[in-house]
Design an enzyme around this catalytic site. Structure first.
Site, PDB file in Angstrom:
ATOM      1  N   LEU A 210       0.819  -1.213   0.000  1.00  0.00           N
ATOM      2  CA  LEU A 210       0.000   0.000   0.000  1.00  0.00           C
ATOM      3  C   LEU A 210       0.851   1.261   0.000  1.00  0.00           C
ATOM      4  CD1 LEU A 210      -3.117  -0.304   0.034  1.00  0.00           C
ATOM      5  CD2 LEU A 210      -1.991  -2.282   1.024  1.00  0.00           C
ATOM      6  N   ASP A 211       2.010   1.224   0.639  1.00  0.00           N
ATOM      7  CA  ASP A 211       2.860   2.399   0.709  1.00  0.00           C
ATOM      8  C   ASP A 211       3.380   2.779  -0.674  1.00  0.00           C
ATOM      9  OD1 ASP A 211       3.659   4.321   2.468  1.00  0.00           O
ATOM     10  OD2 ASP A 211       5.386   3.249   3.240  1.00  0.00           O
TER      11      ASP A 211
END
Length: 639
Positions: A377-378
């Site tokens: 997700l980062d």
């Protein structure tokens, strides 16, 4: 260099500083469009590489000699090794480094070796090192397999609805554990022709000390004893079934470049596991895996070291955001080339994340060149923030990729409203209590920094009209989670960067992007905290000891990346014209090198808080460019 904080001359000096840094960053781009700088860690990576080669029978005297030179180079005056620059001595790293040098031929009575051995004995000896260190020793007959915590391969047969199934582990721990269960089932011993009696003390290993009654740790100690009894006479059909499934599981997760998970530990242990299952070294799977290490090897002069991971996607998206913030034309060919490379790196296949989100379509990015099983997700958030800033001719392709990213990100929100790095709702508290799990974080709960990056991405895409699938309820839940995660002093914990400076540098821009006013109590408290921990020289720094000792929170030598993180928060919080921000900018200007970059020997990246840290060699350049660009734009707009 002393820098005045006011007037046109100051602004011109900042602009010149930014121009030099921008040009330096542009010069780092590869011809294919990506950026990638070294990820430096501690010498256990190099030591274990030597052990792997010895175990597989592929040791090379020149490789051993050059690697030993690097390990020796990293030893401190007191004879120890640490997990990060100027950090406290680390027992396990020192044991592995000492052992590697003994293997390379350094005599035990040499001065540098005697110092290391004395430290090891004072800290309890090999017996008090981490389980993974002693597991490596068991491979060579330097430790008894029976004296290690049990982790049988049958764990892979546990259904997902039961505790301690493999998907209760974080992705990095999951891949490591599955491979190690295979290694542990075979219990191989291949002596290397030396002993380490001088660093054995005979004390009881920490995991063998009785845990307090009534705790999960005590219960797992009892379970460990029962599993050891089972290991003496395991069910043959059940054991073979588990080993076959683990073997298939491992093989299916090898990446195109030969790695597993894009990181060193599961890569090494997967090679060991498959070799013990009968795969010869010339088998395509093992041959590809071994060859892949060559691309992670750095030889400088007469020293050899390895990266534990590579970060081209992360480095590229951060570089693009920084260059756009620095005023580079969004249609600049170098930026367009970087954006196109990122578009080609989009992960369009289903990975392990789907175990918790089976009906969610894929759409995200991983950290490395190859890691399709584990997008995160980062990276997805930062790639999206980069793509929205670049004017790619094929805008439809960008729109489609961003829509997929938003859909995937929405679906990966955890049930409490936050976002984790790789999985959703990976929050088991039981797996960390296993006696085997003393190697760092073993779960992947939501974190403030990842949640902040996702919120910023969703809000910016929504404002631009790019993210047609942005769900405002999802954003609201994320903002509520991030607000609740704020510390009483106004800061946020940083899971993937050091530490509260990183978390706060991410959280404030995210909240402001979500519409939180700059005079809101959350933003004001964060900015006041940053001002309170600013160093006298005008910069910011936070020692990695803050993960273990709250007294170090926001304290440490000023560094370029951490100063930039503080500035990103202050600028977003409407305080670009304040004295703290101006002093921070002046620190960056005054400490810039002639080549446009900055010196930063300190580690400001985090792998496992308290256990494993990373020095991102691009951080010292990319974040100052980002911060200086935003500061200049803010003061130019009267902020």
């Amino acid at each position: 260099m002393e820098v005045q904080l006011m007037g046109k001359d100051f602004l011109m000096e900042v602009q010149r500083c930014l121009g030099r840094a921008r040009d330096r960053l542009l010069s780092h781009q590869d011809i294919e469009g990506w950026w990638k700088a070294e990820l430096e860690t501690n010498v256990s990576i190099e030591a274990e590489d030597l052990f792997l080669r010895e175990f597989l029978g592929i040791a090379d005297p020149e490789v051993t000699r050059q690697t030993a030179n690097w390990i020796r180079h990293c030893q401190r005056a007191d004879g120890t090794w640490a997990t990060y620059y100027e950090g406290p001595p680390d027992l396990s790293v020192t044991v592995e480094a000492y052992w590697a040098l003994r293997y390379a031929g350094d005599p035990a009575d040499a001065d540098h070796m005697a110092k290391a051995a004395a430290y090891i004995r004072d800290e309890g000896g090999v017996e008090c090192s981490r389980v993974f260190t002693r597991l490596w020793m068991a491979l060579f007959g330097l430790w008894r397999w029976e004296d290690l915590p049990a982790l049988p391969p049958e764990v892979i047969l546990l259904p997902k609805r039961l505790p301690l199934n493999i998907y209760d582990f974080a992705c990095w721990a999951r891949q490591t554990v599955v491979a190690l269960t295979v290694v542990g089932a075979h219990r191989p011993v291949r002596p290397m022709g030396l002993d380490l009696d001088e660093i054995n003390t005979g004390v009881v290993p920490p995991e063998r000390e009785p845990a307090p009654a009534g705790t999960w740790a005590r219960r797992f100690q009892r379970l460990d004893r029962a599993l050891h009894l089972y290991e003496r006479r395991p069910s043959r059909w059940l054991r073979e079934r588990a080993l076959r499934r683990a073997e298939r599981w491992i093989i299916s997760r090898q990446e195109a470049d030969g790695c597993w998970g894009g990181i060193q530990p599961p890569w090494v242990y997967s090679l060991l596991a498959l070799h013990l299952r009968g795969y010869p070294l010339n088998h395509p799977i093992l041959a590809r895996g071994l060859a892949g290490f060559d691309t992670w090897t750095i030889v400088e002069g007469d020293m050899r070291r390895l990266e534990c991971c590579q970060s081209p996607v992360w480095d590229t998206c951060l570089a693009l955001v920084a260059l756009a913030d620095a005023g580079v034309d969004p249609a600049d060919p170098q930026l367009v080339a970087g954006a196109r490379w990122l578009l080609d790196e989009e992960v369009r296949v289903v990975g392990d994340w789907a175990e918790r989100r089976p009906n969610l379509p894929p759409g995200g990015w991983a950290f490395e060149f190859e890691n399709d099983n584990y997008p995160d997700l980062d990276d997805t958030a930062e790639v999206a923030l980069a793509l929205r800033r670049i004017r790619v001719p094929d805008s439809g392709r960008v729109q489609d990729a961003l829509d997929r990213a938003v859909t995937w990100t929405n679906g990966m929100q955890c049930s409490d409203g936050g976002w984790a790095a790789f999985d959703a709702d990976n929050c088991s508290r039981l797996v960390a209590e296993l006696p085997f799990c003393d190697f760092g974080e073993v779960t992947d709960p939501p974190s403030a920094d990842v949640t902040a990056h996702v919120i910023e991405m969703l809000c910016e895409l929504d404002a631009d009209g790019f993210g047609s699938a942005v769900d405002h309820q999802v954003v609201a839940r994320g903002v509520a989670w991030l607000s609740a995660a704020q510390e009483p002093d106004g800061s946020w914990f940083g899971r993937w960067g050091a530490n509260h400076l990183y978390g706060t540098g991410a959280a404030v821009p995210a909240l402001v992007s979500a519409g939180v006013p700059t005079d809101d109590d959350r933003v004001v408290a964060a900015c006041r905290w940053l001002e309170s921990v600013q160093n006298r020289d005008g910069g910011w720094g936070e020692d990695l000891r803050s993960y273990d000792d709250p007294a170090w929170r926001g304290r440490g030598m000023s560094t370029p990346s951490q100063t930039a993180w503080a500035l990103l928060a202050l600028v977003a919080g409407g305080r670009a014209s304040g004295e703290a921000a101006r002093r921070g900018v002046a620190w960056l200007v005054g400490n810039q090198r002639d080549d446009g970059s900055w010196d930063e020997p300190w580690y400001t990246g985090t792998g496992f808080p308290g256990d494993f840290y990373i020095r991102y060699h691009l951080y010292r350049l990319v974040f100052p460019v980002m911060a200086l660009g935003r500061w200049l734009r803010a003061v130019g707009n009267g902020r």
